[in-house]
Design a protein around this motif. Structure first.
Motif, short mmCIF file in Angstrom:
data_model
loop_
_atom_site.label_atom_id
_atom_site.label_comp_id
_atom_site.label_asym_id
_atom_site.label_seq_id
_atom_site.Cartn_x
_atom_site.Cartn_y
_atom_site.Cartn_z
N ASN A 50 1.03 -1.26 0.08
CA ASN A 50 0.00 0.02 0.03
C ASN A 50 0.79 1.23 -0.11
OD1 ASN A 50 -2.35 -1.50 -0.07
ND2 ASN A 50 -2.75 -1.40 2.23
N ALA A 51 1.90 1.20 0.59
CA ALA A 51 2.94 2.42 0.41
C ALA A 51 3.40 2.75 -0.80
CB ALA A 51 4.30 2.01 1.31
N LYS A 52 3.42 1.70 -1.86
CA LYS A 52 3.60 1.94 -3.37
C LYS A 52 2.53 1.92 -3.96
CE LYS A 52 8.40 -0.25 -2.91
NZ LYS A 52 9.20 -1.46 -3.35
N ARG A 53 1.21 1.62 -3.60
CA ARG A 53 -0.02 1.46 -4.34
C ARG A 53 0.19 0.69 -5.44
NH1 ARG A 53 -2.25 7.80 -4.76
NH2 ARG A 53 -0.10 8.01 -5.76
N THR A 54 0.66 -0.56 -5.06
CA THR A 54 0.96 -1.35 -6.11
C THR A 54 0.55 -2.83 -5.40
OG1 THR A 54 3.02 -0.11 -6.70
CG2 THR A 54 2.73 -2.61 -7.46
N VAL A 55 -0.21 -3.62 -6.74
CA VAL A 55 -0.49 -4.72 -6.24
C VAL A 55 0.37 -5.74 -7.31
CG1 VAL A 55 -2.27 -4.85 -7.91
CG2 VAL A 55 -2.48 -6.38 -6.19
#
Length: 124
Positions: free
Chosen positions: A74-79
């Motif tokens: 979530n810190a990188k807003r990446t899945v």
């Protein structure tokens, strides 16, 4: 608005692995679920995996269970979608999607925002 950009697709031999990434930007906040879907040539788009905001809850299609792993930062807003033991039938365009929800969803209609997709080709 939310923008999603997938990456990591490519050509791999059967039995190999690939890791897909999907970066979100724009109006993102907490409590948004993320999912992966895929569409093979001549077939309808289908659910692959989904993950809750916290990452503690996941769900997979039976066809990929035990081979694929969905995770998020979530810190990188990446899945991410780690795909192992790939099979030729995994060949498809893979899409990530997101929407605000407190519980995970598996239906296409439950997701408002979609990426443009990344091609995964598995050769036999």
């Amino acid at each position: 608005q939310v923008q999603l950009v997938e990456s990591g697709g490519g050509l791999v031999q059967a039995g190999g692995s690939l890791r897909l990434s999907c970066a979100a930007s724009g109006r993102t906040s907490s409590n948004f679920i993320m999912g992966w879907f895929r569409q093979a040539p001549g077939k309808e788009r289908e659910f692959v995996a989904t993950i809750s905001w916290s990452g503690r809850t996941t769900k997979y299609a039976d066809s990929v269970k035990g081979r694929f792993i969905i995770s998020r930062d979530n810190a990188k807003r990446t899945v991410y979608l780690q795909m192992n033991s790939l099979k030729p039938e995994d060949t498809a365009v893979y899409y990530c999607a997101t929407d605000w929800a407190s519980v995970i969803r598996v239906r296409i209609v439950d997701y408002e925002y979609w990426g443009q997709g990344t091609q995964v080709t598995v050769s036999s």
